[in-house]
Design an enzyme around this catalytic site. Structure first.
Site, PDB file in Angstrom:
ATOM      1  N   GLU A 122      17.577  46.589  94.448  1.00 32.31           N
ATOM      2  CA  GLU A 122      18.060  46.001  93.200  1.00 32.31           C
ATOM      3  C   GLU A 122      19.410  45.410  93.502  1.00 32.31           C
ATOM      4  OE1 GLU A 122      18.569  48.591  89.894  1.00 32.31           O
ATOM      5  OE2 GLU A 122      16.443  49.000  89.740  1.00 32.31           O
TER       6      GLU A 122
ATOM      7  N   ASP B 109      26.441  49.572  81.323  1.00 35.45           N
ATOM      8  CA  ASP B 109      26.867  50.219  82.556  1.00 35.45           C
ATOM      9  C   ASP B 109      28.099  51.082  82.373  1.00 35.45           C
ATOM     10  OD1 ASP B 109      25.074  49.428  84.771  1.00 35.45           O
ATOM     11  OD2 ASP B 109      25.576  47.417  84.066  1.00 35.45           O
TER      12      ASP B 109
ATOM     13  N   TYR C  68      10.511  50.520  84.949  1.00 31.90           N
ATOM     14  CA  TYR C  68      11.747  51.232  85.257  1.00 31.90           C
ATOM     15  C   TYR C  68      11.996  52.198  84.113  1.00 31.90           C
ATOM     16  CZ  TYR C  68      16.711  51.712  86.707  1.00 31.90           C
ATOM     17  OH  TYR C  68      17.936  52.171  87.113  1.00 31.90           O
TER      18      TYR C  68
END
Lengths: 409, 291
Positions: B65, B76, B191
């Site tokens: 990734e 994040d 994911y």
């Protein structure tokens, strides 16, 4: 609602958004999957509340007896005389409890959060006006409250930081990025994603993922609804021009929305030009930006060629944001609202002028609107009715202004 | 800009580039899980990042990734925020990220590369142009954090049509009612975000994640990678017992951050130390189902 072809005039400017939260191409729901179910839950709960007369009645009760609505529509006679043109009215939303228009939206959303069974409130704030309003309603309803505020703003808005703490809120300074409003919003979103079960995110402006831009607009529309009625009583007709400042754009949407379909009403919104548009140090997303995606919606943003968000600059912490509500982006493209800007220096001049002529110390945010009134009013006839939204009072800004004017305190 | 009506049906998620399918088929044949490693393109600088990228497959990364740095990475945590900032400060851009993949591909035709990031830099670059250039560079798929199924017409639809995988995130908040919508146009692999939260913070209990993955398997044939909060070889191994792959990001970029504080051994030293850590992770993941 799909975007009409360029140059076409839609039947109404008040039909948006569509079911996907779009105003033309703007708006939408650009959020992480973790938040998506929650966003849909807010949308559903808000729709149910809108249909519930008990919700409206409860909100009206708090707006009347706690906030102090309706706020007056005041004819600013000395400013009118000084500028020698249009007859100037101020919508006095700075007289609301907590000192700005922000509380209108907070009453609505805190009642919604309670209906949803949420037990913890988070918010972002720039100037601290929204943070204070959130802290206030959280005190009122005994809910724990965390306010994210850029470290730069914590420094320049100390009185509001202290007010929030007095009201029982926890103020978390944000040190990432430019350490202003955009970073506070990033941090609030990060908190929300980690606390989805119990937490409600009380967004302060007409931005963010659908349904926030619409919901906040609707809660703020009380401003324009009252102006319509008050102007009818005062002058027996509609106003001719409306003027409001815009950062995210909530006070402006609140004033404008009830008038969007009145073709005789000219509408002006004033962005913060900071040190001047040509310097690049400004916060004028519509006059100096381009469409992009940030904080859950597509809208005009200050960004570079690579799609990285640029730091905004304004003397007013409340306007210091590189984006704007998506409905404003659409209204700009449609040409319905005239988007202009005023520099820090022009806002300071408006601030001083209003303080001396009217005995009203405006917040630095509406001082930008005043700067445009100063330009506009002299060009208009004396029977032209101009309404400016005095959306906040300036007590919080006296240290910033003293600093800018180099007056020792 | 793709501003078509909401009702436009999307193409089926096939055919697409097949490096991802081949890699997961190989892993399955070998009876082991894969290691997915995350680094940010351009962190700590474009040249060193290219060297890091080149070293990952030999160290044991099965899938890569590659983060596309963004100024405002809302999903994040501090580690990847700082990583993005370092990359942007070093002048990283979307064109340079694509060039980095192109250079990698000349020497590694097999390791799948997924670009991971936020929509605005892609939107600004031009969605259709981005898809074409990414495919030409040898990118296999994209993960775009702020494009939920509700915004599929923006990138997911055109990407699948062009043959670029659109890897979707499923999260602890994706309930049974919503899951079909998330799976509908997922491709490559799924994911699973192990925690409701941001990257590099809390770690989930492996037992809870195992249950969630079992639930997903009842609804999809896609390989399932698990990420968020996996920091050590032991944690990666625990996930690898039931998932098809474990994703490690923040604890890798944290090591880059520490190196920038005191750059021991120069860029070569950094590449060596990251490769050593990835080897430990790979040992944990690849051996997880033995004994």
């Amino acid at each position: 609602m799909s975007a009409p072809p360029e140059g076409a005039v839609p039947n109404t400017y008040r039909a948006g958004p569509d079911e996907r939260g779009r105003f033309g191409i703007y708006g939408g729901r650009f959020v992480a999957e973790t938040l998506m179910p929650l966003i849909l839950e807010v949308e559903k709960a808000y729709a149910a509340a809108q249909d519930d007369p008990a919700f409206q009645a409860e909100m009206d009760r708090y707006l009347a007896h706690y906030v102090g609505r309706p706020s007056p529509l005041y004819q600013a006679a000395r400013l009118t005389e000084h500028l020698g043109g249009a007859k100037i009215y101020f919508k006095r939303d700075e007289l609301n409890h907590t000192g700005s228009h922000k509380v209108n939206n907070c009453i609505g959303q805190i009642l919604l959060a309670r209906r949803m069974g949420k037990t913890r409130i988070i918010a972002e704030t720039g100037a601290g006006q929204h943070g204070v309003a959130v802290a206030t309603v959280c005190a009122l309803f005994d809910l724990p409250c965390v306010v994210y505020m850029g470290a730069v703003d914590v420094e320049r808005q100390k009185p509001n930081v202290f007010r929030m703490k007095l009201l029982g809120a926890e103020v978390r300074p944000v040190t990432s990025g430019s350490r202003t409003l955009k970073d506070a919003m990033n941090e609030a979103l990060r908190d929300w994603v980690a606390n989805v079960d119990d937490t409600y995110y009380l967004i302060g402006t007409v931005a963010g993922p659908h349904p926030y831009p619409t919901m906040v607009r609707n809660f703020q529309s009380i401003i324009g609804i009252e102006v319509r009625q008050q102007m009818q009583e005062a002058e027996g007709r509609l106003p001719d021009s409306l003027v409001a400042c815009i950062g995210g754009g909530s006070n402006a949407m609140g004033l404008f929305h009830p008038f969007l379909d009145e073709p005789t009403v000219a509408i002006h919104a004033v962005e913060a030009a900071g040190c001047g548009l040509e310097t690049g140090k400004h916060a004028a997303s519509l006059t100096g930006g381009s469409p992009g995606v940030l904080h859950g919606n597509r809208t005009y943003l200050l960004q570079n060629d690579d799609g990285q968000i640029l730091d905004a600059h304004s003397i007013s912490a409340g306007l210091d944001y590189p984006g704007i509500g998506p409905e404003h982006s659409w209204l700009r493209d449609m040409g319905r609202v005239n988007y202009v800007s005023a520099t820090d220096a022009e806002a300071l001049a408006g601030f001083s002028l209003c303080s001396r002529l009217e005995g009203i110390i405006p917040a630095l945010e509406p001082a930008h609107a005043l700067a445009h009134v100063v330009r506009l009013a002299p060009t208009l006839p004396k029977d032209h009715l101009l309404v400016m939204n005095m959306c906040g009072r300036g007590d919080k800004d006296i240290f910033t202004v003293a600093d800018a004017l180099e007056v020792p305190m | 800009m793709s501003e078509t009506a909401a009702a436009t049906p999307l193409p089926n998620p096939a055919p697409v580039t097949d490096r991802i399918a081949r890699r997961f088929a190989d892993l399955r044949a070998q009876g082991r899980a894969g290691l997915v490693t995350f680094i940010t393109a351009g962190d700590p600088d474009p040249e060193t990042a290219a060297a890091l990228l080149a070293a990952l497959p030999a160290a044991g990364a099965d899938v890569i990734e590659l983060g596309m740095p963004f100024s405002d990475p809302m999903a994040d945590g501090p580690a990847i925020q700082a990583s993005s900032q370092r990359a942007l400060a070093a002048g990283m851009t979307v064109p340079k990220t694509l060039a980095m993949v192109r250079a990698f591909r000349t020497r590694d035709p097999d390791t799948p590369i997924i670009l991971m990031g936020y929509f605005n830099p892609i939107y600004r670059y031009g969605t259709d142009r981005f898809i074409a250039d990414a495919l030409a560079a040898g990118v296999d798929g994209v993960i775009v954090v702020d494009l939920p199924p509700e915004e599929d017409e923006e990138l997911c639809g055109p990407a699948l049509e062009a043959g670029l995988h659109f890897v979707r995130l499923a999260t602890p908040t994706t309930d049974d009612r919503r899951l079909p919508k998330v799976l509908e146009h997922s491709s490559g692999f799924l994911y699973y975000v192990a925690i409701a939260g941001i990257t590099g913070t809390r770690s989930a209990d492996a037992g809870v994640v195992a249950e969630a993955v079992a639930r997903l398997r009842r609804s999809t044939e896609l390989p399932i990678a698990v990420g968020f909060g996996i920091k050590t070889p032991e944690q990666a191994a625990a996930i690898a017992r039931f998932a098809d792959a474990a994703v490690v990001g923040s604890s890798i970029v944290d090591r880059i951050a520490r190196w920038t504080q005191s750059p021991a051994g120069g860029p070569g030293g950094l590449v060596e130390s990251i490769a050593a850590f990835v080897r430990q992770l790979a040992d944990g993941v690849h051996g997880a189902r033995r004994g």
